[in-house]
Write a protein that holds these residues in place. Structure first.
Motif, PDB file in Angstrom:
ATOM      1  N   UNK A  80      20.455 -52.741 -24.325  1.00  0.00           N
ATOM      2  CA  UNK A  80      21.697 -53.477 -25.101  1.00  0.00           C
ATOM      3  C   UNK A  80      22.029 -52.578 -26.279  1.00  0.00           C
ATOM      4  N   UNK A  81      23.163 -51.752 -25.972  1.00  0.00           N
ATOM      5  CA  UNK A  81      23.410 -50.611 -26.856  1.00  0.00           C
ATOM      6  C   UNK A  81      24.473 -51.271 -27.716  1.00  0.00           C
ATOM      7  N   UNK A  82      24.694 -50.513 -28.895  1.00  0.00           N
ATOM      8  CA  UNK A  82      25.893 -50.751 -29.979  1.00  0.00           C
ATOM      9  C   UNK A  82      26.907 -49.758 -30.287  1.00  0.00           C
ATOM     10  N   UNK A  83      28.041 -50.023 -30.306  1.00  0.00           N
ATOM     11  CA  UNK A  83      28.914 -48.914 -31.066  1.00  0.00           C
ATOM     12  C   UNK A  83      29.798 -49.683 -32.018  1.00  0.00           C
ATOM     13  N   UNK A  84      29.386 -50.109 -33.041  1.00  0.00           N
ATOM     14  CA  UNK A  84      30.017 -50.762 -33.890  1.00  0.00           C
ATOM     15  C   UNK A  84      30.785 -50.095 -34.893  1.00  0.00           C
ATOM     16  N   UNK A  85      32.077 -50.340 -35.320  1.00  0.00           N
ATOM     17  CA  UNK A  85      32.680 -49.781 -36.367  1.00  0.00           C
ATOM     18  C   UNK A  85      32.827 -50.737 -37.637  1.00  0.00           C
ATOM     19  N   UNK A  86      32.162 -50.287 -38.568  1.00  0.00           N
ATOM     20  CA  UNK A  86      32.157 -51.223 -39.893  1.00  0.00           C
ATOM     21  C   UNK A  86      33.419 -51.201 -40.594  1.00  0.00           C
ATOM     22  N   UNK A  87      33.550 -52.096 -41.445  1.00  0.00           N
ATOM     23  CA  UNK A  87      34.710 -52.547 -42.103  1.00  0.00           C
ATOM     24  C   UNK A  87      35.942 -53.171 -41.476  1.00  0.00           C
ATOM     25  N   UNK A  88      35.504 -53.914 -40.354  1.00  0.00           N
ATOM     26  CA  UNK A  88      36.652 -54.612 -39.726  1.00  0.00           C
ATOM     27  C   UNK A  88      36.671 -56.408 -40.235  1.00  0.00           C
ATOM     28  N   UNK A  89      37.639 -56.551 -41.196  1.00  0.00           N
ATOM     29  CA  UNK A  89      37.694 -57.845 -41.861  1.00  0.00           C
ATOM     30  C   UNK A  89      38.396 -58.653 -40.887  1.00  0.00           C
ATOM     31  N   UNK A  90      37.947 -59.801 -40.736  1.00  0.00           N
ATOM     32  CA  UNK A  90      38.776 -61.014 -39.832  1.00  0.00           C
ATOM     33  C   UNK A  90      38.386 -62.236 -40.625  1.00  0.00           C
ATOM     34  N   UNK A  91      39.498 -63.223 -40.496  1.00  0.00           N
ATOM     35  CA  UNK A  91      39.380 -64.498 -40.858  1.00  0.00           C
ATOM     36  C   UNK A  91      39.060 -65.505 -39.892  1.00  0.00           C
ATOM     37  N   UNK A  92      38.023 -66.164 -40.091  1.00  0.00           N
ATOM     38  CA  UNK A  92      37.584 -67.204 -38.872  1.00  0.00           C
ATOM     39  C   UNK A  92      36.498 -67.949 -39.213  1.00  0.00           C
ATOM     40  N   UNK A  93      36.049 -68.880 -38.385  1.00  0.00           N
ATOM     41  CA  UNK A  93      34.906 -69.436 -38.096  1.00  0.00           C
ATOM     42  C   UNK A  93      33.864 -68.615 -37.835  1.00  0.00           C
ATOM     43  N   UNK A  94      32.609 -68.167 -38.715  1.00  0.00           N
ATOM     44  CA  UNK A  94      31.823 -67.085 -38.318  1.00  0.00           C
ATOM     45  C   UNK A  94      30.939 -67.777 -37.209  1.00  0.00           C
ATOM     46  N   UNK A  95      30.577 -68.968 -37.225  1.00  0.00           N
ATOM     47  CA  UNK A  95      29.493 -69.502 -36.250  1.00  0.00           C
ATOM     48  C   UNK A  95      30.371 -69.691 -34.911  1.00  0.00           C
ATOM     49  N   UNK A  96      31.585 -70.001 -34.864  1.00  0.00           N
ATOM     50  CA  UNK A  96      32.325 -70.071 -33.610  1.00  0.00           C
ATOM     51  C   UNK A  96      32.373 -68.687 -33.135  1.00  0.00           C
ATOM     52  N   UNK A  97      32.667 -67.575 -33.884  1.00  0.00           N
ATOM     53  CA  UNK A  97      32.970 -66.142 -33.341  1.00  0.00           C
ATOM     54  C   UNK A  97      31.439 -65.719 -32.935  1.00  0.00           C
ATOM     55  N   UNK A  98      30.444 -66.267 -33.525  1.00  0.00           N
ATOM     56  CA  UNK A  98      29.328 -65.685 -33.105  1.00  0.00           C
ATOM     57  C   UNK A  98      28.854 -66.387 -31.738  1.00  0.00           C
ATOM     58  N   UNK A  99      29.213 -67.496 -31.471  1.00  0.00           N
ATOM     59  CA  UNK A  99      29.184 -68.216 -30.296  1.00  0.00           C
ATOM     60  C   UNK A  99      29.684 -67.703 -29.271  1.00  0.00           C
ATOM     61  N   UNK A 100      31.302 -67.166 -29.452  1.00  0.00           N
ATOM     62  CA  UNK A 100      31.956 -66.609 -28.255  1.00  0.00           C
ATOM     63  C   UNK A 100      31.124 -65.047 -28.138  1.00  0.00           C
ATOM     64  N   UNK A 101      30.847 -64.457 -28.980  1.00  0.00           N
ATOM     65  CA  UNK A 101      30.327 -63.297 -28.774  1.00  0.00           C
ATOM     66  C   UNK A 101      28.915 -63.394 -27.805  1.00  0.00           C
ATOM     67  N   UNK A 102      28.093 -64.340 -28.126  1.00  0.00           N
ATOM     68  CA  UNK A 102      26.841 -64.649 -27.779  1.00  0.00           C
ATOM     69  C   UNK A 102      27.031 -65.162 -26.432  1.00  0.00           C
ATOM     70  N   UNK A 103      28.207 -65.890 -25.991  1.00  0.00           N
ATOM     71  CA  UNK A 103      28.516 -66.299 -24.584  1.00  0.00           C
ATOM     72  C   UNK A 103      29.034 -65.174 -23.656  1.00  0.00           C
ATOM     73  N   UNK A 104      29.633 -64.102 -24.296  1.00  0.00           N
ATOM     74  CA  UNK A 104      30.059 -62.808 -23.514  1.00  0.00           C
ATOM     75  C   UNK A 104      28.608 -61.912 -23.389  1.00  0.00           C
ATOM     76  N   UNK A 105      27.700 -61.972 -24.213  1.00  0.00           N
ATOM     77  CA  UNK A 105      26.523 -61.303 -23.964  1.00  0.00           C
ATOM     78  C   UNK A 105      25.689 -61.973 -22.965  1.00  0.00           C
ATOM     79  N   UNK A 106      25.522 -63.063 -22.994  1.00  0.00           N
ATOM     80  CA  UNK A 106      24.669 -63.902 -22.209  1.00  0.00           C
ATOM     81  C   UNK A 106      25.182 -63.798 -20.700  1.00  0.00           C
ATOM     82  N   UNK A 107      26.534 -63.635 -20.519  1.00  0.00           N
ATOM     83  CA  UNK A 107      26.978 -63.436 -19.229  1.00  0.00           C
ATOM     84  C   UNK A 107      26.572 -62.047 -18.593  1.00  0.00           C
ATOM     85  N   UNK A 108      26.814 -61.047 -19.694  1.00  0.00           N
ATOM     86  CA  UNK A 108      26.570 -59.659 -19.296  1.00  0.00           C
ATOM     87  C   UNK A 108      25.094 -59.390 -18.922  1.00  0.00           C
TER      88      UNK A 108
END
Length: 402
Positions: A265-293
């Motif tokens: 599981x590799x990362x290529x993350x760009x720092x300083x990306x600011x977004x407005x949203x529900x942190x837990x919900x966005x983590x769940x969306x990312x986790x679902x994509x990672x789980x599928x992958x």
């Protein structure tokens, strides 16, 4: 139709309203004419009459003459003529006004019925459309006027309701199907092992473990069903978050799973990306994509997680080297309970993960897209509005993702 109900119809009210206005306007016009004629006749000067000369000849040839003043007699005659004319004018005006009112009632009733005919058609067809058959439409023809717009709006509403009810029936059917399998497993183990007095401890432990896994599967399915039903329910708790940090947290939670599956599981993350949203919900969306992958990636391959920005959007991309998704299946990949593969229904997953991802992104004014070539893996991208961007394109562009 009873008389009381007939008197409350829109057609009757429109007819009376039209006729009343016609009567009032007609009365004003006739009254104005009557008063004008009356004023003109009363203010007109009397005709000037010369004296009437009368000559009398007697038998002896003598002629005698008198001048008779008939001014008073002519004025009296004129006033009688004027009074009679004004009386006739008033009488005929009243008759004409009464006839105009009756005629306006007839014409108003006919015109109101003609104008309301489309509404009666809309009402009749709406009554014919039952709650269990929303596939029918009003389909009102005619000019593009207000009533046609009303009918088209109702048709659009019926189409949305039909889609919503179809989704509800499909959701209930799919949920019933998904819950039936773990329930059958639980019942089989209870009947075959746990209710047997001669069952060994090992058999009981094994059956208990099977039941526990089935219960966990049912709990996960119920949780996913609740999540998919919250599209319009409680609002997200919006806070400002760093997208790279959020992605790193989701990746850290899947590192052990990737190691157990023989994946990197590799990362290529760009720092300083600011977004407005529900942190837990966005983590769940990312986790679902990672789980599928992690589920579809072949052993020994790599799953890549990347973040970035472009055109006013911030994005998180998850790429795997799995079998990919056929082009004709890609539009359905975010549907509820849809899964890829011939044995998808028996892989132990609910098929709601990507549907939840789509709903989370739509709740954040974002998008989720998939890019895949069969045999070359998949890339899922979460797009979120960039809060630091001065301009944003209407739709996120695939180019430039990680």
């Amino acid at each position: 139709m009873s008389a009381r109900r007939w008197l409350t119809t829109i057609r009757f009210r429109l007819t009376v309203s039209y006729s009343a206005w016609v009567f009032v306007l007609g009365a004003l016009v006739i009254t104005s004419i009557y008063l004008g004629v009356l004023y003109t006749l009363e203010s007109a000067p009397p005709l000037e009459q010369e004296g009437l000369k009368v000559f009398i000849h007697d038998v002896g040839g003598t002629t005698m003459g008198w001048t008779v003043d008939k001014q008073n007699a002519v004025e009296s005659f004129e006033r009688k003529i004027q009074y009679r004319a004004i009386s006739l004018l008033g009488r005929y005006s009243a008759i004409a006004l009464s006839a105009l009112f009756l005629l306006s009632l007839l014409i108003g009733w006919w015109q109101a019925g003609r104008a309301l005919r489309p509404i009666r058609r809309i009402t009749q067809r709406a009554r014919e459309i039952g709650a269990t058959d929303l596939s029918r439409r009003i389909a009102l023809d005619g000019p593009p006027d207000e009533l046609r717009g009303l009918a088209d709006t109702i048709d659009d509403m019926l189409a949305r309701l039909d889609t919503a009810f179809a989704d509800q029936r499909r959701l209930l059917g799919d949920a019933s199907h998904e819950l039936r399998n773990p329930l059958a497993i639980i019942q089989a183990n209870v009947d075959a092992v746990l209710t047997r007095p001669d069952a060994t401890v090992s058999e009981r432990d094994q059956a208990g473990e099977v039941v526990r896994r089935a219960v966990l599967r049912m709990s996960g399915l119920v949780e996913d069903l609740l999540a998919t039903g919250r599209r319009d329910a409680p609002a997200f708790a919006e806070t400002e978050s760093d997208l790279a940090a959020l992605a790193e947290e989701s990746a850290a939670e899947h590192d052990q799973l990737a190691t157990e599956a023989g994946l990197a599981l590799t990362r290529e993350l760009t720092p300083g990306l600011r977004v407005i949203g529900d942190r837990d919900a966005l983590k769940r969306a990312t986790a679902n994509l990672l789980s599928n992958a992690l589920r579809f990636a072949p052993e020994g391959s790599a799953v890549r997680l990347a973040t970035g920005r472009g055109d006013g959007w911030c994005w998180i991309a998850v790429h795997d080297e799995g079998p990919g998704i056929r082009p004709d299946d890609q539009p359905r990949v975010f549907d509820r309970f849809w899964q890829a593969g011939e044995h998808a229904a028996h892989n132990g997953h609910s098929g709601l993960g990507l549907a939840i991802v789509r709903q989370i992104m739509e709740g954040h004014d974002g998008r989720v897209t998939v890019h895949s070539v069969p045999g070359q893996g998949c890339t899922f991208v979460l797009w979120l509005p960039d809060q630091t961007a001065a301009h944003r394109t209407a739709s996120p562009q695939p180019a430039g993702q990680g």
